[in-house]
Design an enzyme around this catalytic site. Structure first.
Site, PDB file in Angstrom:
ATOM      1  CB  SER A  40      39.064 -16.961  14.493  1.00 34.42           C
ATOM      2  OG  SER A  40      39.746 -15.835  15.002  1.00 34.42           O
TER       3      SER A  40
ATOM      4  CE  LYS B 299      48.720 -13.853  16.085  1.00 33.74           C
ATOM      5  NZ  LYS B 299      47.688 -13.109  16.853  1.00 33.74           N
TER       6      LYS B 299
ATOM      7  CG  MET C 111      55.113 -13.789  20.534  1.00 37.34           C
ATOM      8  SD  MET C 111      53.350 -13.420  20.619  1.00 37.34           S
ATOM      9  CE  MET C 111      52.864 -13.866  18.942  1.00 37.34           C
TER      10      MET C 111
ATOM     11  CG  ASP D  91      39.274 -11.002  20.833  1.00 40.82           C
ATOM     12  OD1 ASP D  91      38.391 -11.462  21.586  1.00 40.82           O
ATOM     13  OD2 ASP D  91      39.821 -11.680  19.943  1.00 40.82           O
TER      14      ASP D  91
ATOM     15  CG  ASN E 223      43.050 -12.837  23.183  1.00 45.79           C
ATOM     16  OD1 ASN E 223      43.561 -13.729  22.510  1.00 45.79           O
ATOM     17  ND2 ASN E 223      42.098 -12.055  22.715  1.00 45.79           N
TER      18      ASN E 223
ATOM     19  CG  ASP F 273      45.059 -11.915  19.544  1.00 46.19           C
ATOM     20  OD1 ASP F 273      45.143 -10.912  18.809  1.00 46.19           O
ATOM     21  OD2 ASP F 273      44.464 -12.953  19.202  1.00 46.19           O
TER      22      ASP F 273
END
Length: 384
Positions: A71, A89, A176, A219, A224, A238
């Protein structure tokens, strides 16, 4: 779809087959790890803005096709000059600026469709949702959270948290360690013993977050998590949605869970109202229905042996009873925002355990916290 609208779709897609038709669930499930990718030009513009014109010189390799897209950003594989494999990311252009409008649009959709009564005050929840999404869009904050979670997990061999790379991380790029792992949903095809171990690790994580750490990654999107079959470890990914859990919220859950273990229906009802799960108007007006629902839940928890998350037959009866409550819009109630975020994680974890058809001795795990109430919140405010 991106931003808040896509997150809503992701949450809906986590249904375990109890509400949505399986075909619809499969379509929405694509939102958990797929989205429209940035064009090559957009990608280069973001990397240039964050790393400089010579950004490629920072790496010995970069995979242009993303390995995941969600998202707020998409993830690429890369390699450092020393050969270290990394995940990068990268945030979609303009996504942070669109958050407030996205949330407002979702709220408008809920209003105009009549899904929520006009008397229900969404204001506090909308403010908190915007705040949460803005925090998720700050990758410097997420990197800090990732480091702290790594410290909290410590030497626990059940979990693995990647390490961020500070020299390559900015507000819109999070670099990461690249960690190998199997998508968590694929574990549904593993032996029962493996499925049980994964679900137990997930449930134990929730309890530690709630009662030991005072902070929770709220979340529960299935993307994740990853599973390492060779090491037997759950990979945690995440941390943008990590947030403090106030002691009053954790205390409310502690009281509720202990009452459930004791099979005390009256105490469960009282604890549910005090914690904000249940509105006092509904508890008074529909006490019989609520007590019937509590009895169903207590009967399931009271069965001997590990809890069978795959056996969801009792949910049919709960849905029928919940429909009675839902039909009385005058008693609808919005729980405190902290409770909503915690419950989002708990419900998502239960849905994943149901997807895995896992057997977990959840009563024993909860009972281990009977004599040690919620810990004080961990200081999780990023240092300036």
């Amino acid at each position: 779809m991106r931003g808040a609208a896509m997150k809503l779709g992701q949450m809906i897609s986590m249904d375990a087959g109890d509400i949505l038709p399986p075909e619809f669930t499969q379509i929405l499930a694509r939102l958990r790890d797929q989205a429209h990718h940035m064009t090559a030009r957009q990608l280069d513009e973001v990397l240039t803005a964050e790393w400089g014109v010579q950004w490629r010189a920072r790496l010995s390799g970069f995979q242009g096709t993303p390995i995941a897209a969600a998202s707020i950003g998409q993830v690429h594989r890369g390699r450092l000059p020393d050969g270290r494999e990394i995940a990068i990311k990268i945030q979609y252009p303009g996504i942070a600026r669109s958050i407030d409008a996205d949330v407002d649009n979702v709220a408008t959709l809920l209003r105009v469709t009549g899904l929520l009564p006009r008397e229900l005050d969404l204001g506090p929840l909308l403010i908190e949702a915007k705040h949460q999404l803005h925090e998720e869009a700050n990758y410097l904050r997420e990197a800090w959270m990732m480091e702290r979670y790594g410290e909290l997990v410590g030497k626990d061999r059940a979990y693995l948290v990647p390490l961020p790379i500070p020299t390559l991380t900015t507000e819109r790029i999070l670099a990461m360690d690249y960690v190998e792992g199997t998508p968590i949903e694929a574990v549904a095809f593993a032996p029962q013993e493996t499925r049980d171990a994964v679900a137990q690790a997930l449930a134990q994580l929730v309890l530690r977050e709630l009662f030991e750490w005072g902070v929770m990654q709220t979340d529960p999107n299935f993307a994740n998590y990853r599973w390492q079959e060779t090491t037997g470890r759950l990979v945690l990914l995440d941390f943008g949605a990590a947030r403090e859990v106030p002691s009053v919220t954790a205390g409310g859950y502690h009281r509720l869970l202990m009452a459930a273990l004791d099979g005390n229906r009256d105490e469960v009802r009282t604890a549910a109202v005090d914690a904000g799960f249940l509105g006092s108007a509904a508890a008074s007006k529909h006490r019989r229905v609520i007590d019937e629902m509590i009895d169903v839940i207590l009967a399931e928890l009271g069965k001997p042996g590990p809890f069978d998350f795959g056996d969801r037959a009792f949910l049919g009866l709960l849905r029928e009873q919940a429909a009675i409550l839902a039909g009385d819009r005058t008693t609808w109630h919005l729980p405190p925002t902290d409770t909503l975020f915690v419950q989002r994680k708990i419900s998502g974890t239960a849905l994943l355990a149901a997807r895995l058809k896992a057997h977990v001795d959840i009563n024993r795990m909860i009972a281990s916290y009977r004599d040690r109430g919620p810990a004080a919140m961990t200081d999780f405010s990023p240092k300036q």
